[in-house]
Write a protein that holds these residues in place. Sequence first.
Motif, PDB file in Angstrom:
ATOM      1  N   ARG A   1       1.531   5.299  -7.828  1.00 36.66           N
ATOM      2  CA  ARG A   1       0.455   6.192  -8.249  1.00 36.66           C
ATOM      3  C   ARG A   1       0.978   7.577  -8.639  1.00 36.66           C
ATOM      4  NH1 ARG A   1      -4.824   6.065  -8.320  1.00 36.66           N
ATOM      5  NH2 ARG A   1      -4.963   4.101  -7.167  1.00 36.66           N
TER       6      ARG A   1
ATOM      7  N   HIS B   1       2.559   1.733  -3.362  1.00 36.03           N
ATOM      8  CA  HIS B   1       1.570   2.208  -4.338  1.00 36.03           C
ATOM      9  C   HIS B   1       1.325   3.705  -4.171  1.00 36.03           C
ATOM     10  CE1 HIS B   1      -1.916   1.757  -7.014  1.00 36.03           C
ATOM     11  NE2 HIS B   1      -2.572   2.559  -6.180  1.00 36.03           N
ATOM     12  N   GLU B   2       1.189   4.169  -2.917  1.00 37.10           N
ATOM     13  CA  GLU B   2       0.867   5.571  -2.674  1.00 37.10           C
ATOM     14  C   GLU B   2       2.070   6.492  -2.823  1.00 37.10           C
ATOM     15  OE1 GLU B   2      -2.181   6.782  -2.251  1.00 37.10           O
ATOM     16  OE2 GLU B   2      -2.872   4.729  -2.606  1.00 37.10           O
ATOM     17  N   ARG B   3       3.263   6.008  -2.455  1.00 40.46           N
ATOM     18  CA  ARG B   3       4.456   6.868  -2.490  1.00 40.46           C
ATOM     19  C   ARG B   3       5.135   6.911  -3.852  1.00 40.46           C
ATOM     20  NH1 ARG B   3       8.518   5.078   2.040  1.00 40.46           N
ATOM     21  NH2 ARG B   3       9.785   6.583   0.854  1.00 40.46           N
TER      22      ARG B   3
ATOM     23  N   HIS C   1       0.830  -1.203   0.000  1.00 46.61           N
ATOM     24  CA  HIS C   1       0.000   0.000   0.000  1.00 46.61           C
ATOM     25  C   HIS C   1       0.865   1.254   0.000  1.00 46.61           C
ATOM     26  CE1 HIS C   1      -2.286   3.268   1.980  1.00 46.61           C
ATOM     27  NE2 HIS C   1      -3.270   2.825   1.219  1.00 46.61           N
ATOM     28  N   ASP C   2       1.896   1.274   0.853  1.00 50.38           N
ATOM     29  CA  ASP C   2       2.771   2.448   0.913  1.00 50.38           C
ATOM     30  C   ASP C   2       3.526   2.638  -0.400  1.00 50.38           C
ATOM     31  OD1 ASP C   2       1.955   3.006   3.433  1.00 50.38           O
ATOM     32  OD2 ASP C   2       3.723   2.192   4.454  1.00 50.38           O
TER      33      ASP C   2
END
Length: 478
Positions: free
Chosen positions: A115, A110-112, A107-108
């Motif tokens: 994306r 993907h977000e950092r 998740h991190d």
Amino acid sequence: PGSGAAAEAAAARVGPAAAEAADAAAFAKSELRWAAFYAEEDVVSKDFGGRTAGIIRSAKRRHRTDISSRKWDKYEYYLRWDAVRARLESECLNNITRIHGDCITMHDFHERFERPLIPCVIQGLADEWPARTEWNINRLRRDFGERSFKCGEDDDGYPIKVKLKHFFRYQNSAEEGGAKLDDSPLYIFDSHFDDDSVSKQLLQEYKVPHLFNEDLFQMVGEKRRPPYRWVLFGPPRSGSSVHTDPLGTSAWNTLLRGHKLWTLFPPDVAKSLVKGKQFVNWKEEDDEPIDWNVNLLPRILESGGPELRSRMIQFIQRPGETVFVPSDWHHGVLNLDTTIAVTQNFCSSGNFECVWRYTRSGRRKMARIFREALRERRPELAELADQLDRQDKFDLDVEIEQADERRRARKARKRAKKAERASSTASPSRDRAASDEASPSAAAPKLPAAKPAREPASAMSGGGPASESGSGSASDSD
């Protein structure tokens, strides 16, 4: 290691200082594990020459028709390579973010990074791969030496392949025609290494890192999707010119041996600027990766000014490190020593918007199958694709029908041209036959010809067009 679960649990329990210490410990552990592969290995190989040299010369001639296969060393980079490499390493910006795969959750990541489309280098993703120890030149030559790998393309885009044993002899040679003398040597970049049971063994010795497990193009099937994974074997000074990856896909690239110099520019920088062909002095230099790094990049940065330099990312990839290249980032790579790597392109929910826009235009029929598969398995992404199409006023079904119509029109034009050529070839014969039938001599009774006087041999030899066309009987032509 590599699951990301440990990182998620640890992040919930400890503060920033403890997390930083955990990062440092993970980096140290991975670097120790890969330290043995920082130096080039001692290669056992037969001499370069004879049949191998001929095979390599043939590959060079097909790959570069603009220069002689014996002039691949004309700029003599090999004489000053140590100094050139030292300069490139000292001037390298090394301004990329480095993280450890054990210390970040999916998740991190993907977000950092994924994306927002930010490149990074990730350590630790290949620590447990069998390829870490098995992918060395001596073992690869022994087990796959008889297998042919792609090392270039000809002017028509067809692959140029050589057996791995011949390539490694070339790579290890400092004789005339060997890679150690070539300015920009041949480079194996093969996407079909999984075509047979022998080379498919390579697939069993590495796995897709957990951070990149989402691969949406799997939905269309292996046969329909475009090439997406490659093995790379390259000598010093080989590499890839500045490019973006196909269909807006992102990529990961894991290095198992050697060192690579990477240079990246953001998507909004002009392609024509970063390729730099307008800065090449074609009489005295080339635009191969070595020339781009040594000669063209300084001119590109001078032309782009301080802003371009501030946006450029440049770093050296080391053994065991994985580079993440986001969608549409321009990137070029130069091998600083003998390298072995594996890379893969992918479509994920993080880059889906970019990939969909490229795919619906560049691979229309695959896009239709992709969209239908998404409706069943990822309906939220299928809806996103529909929203993008409405926003861009793009109708995939209409585009496919129009493309089919253009294809049918091209085929019709080709058939018409073929028929026209056949007609024009046949018409002179029909004209001659019609002329013979209309001629008075054709209707007159054939009389015995008078015996001619003896002529010089020079006047009788050959026979001109008039004498050939005057022959009308089948027996004459037979």
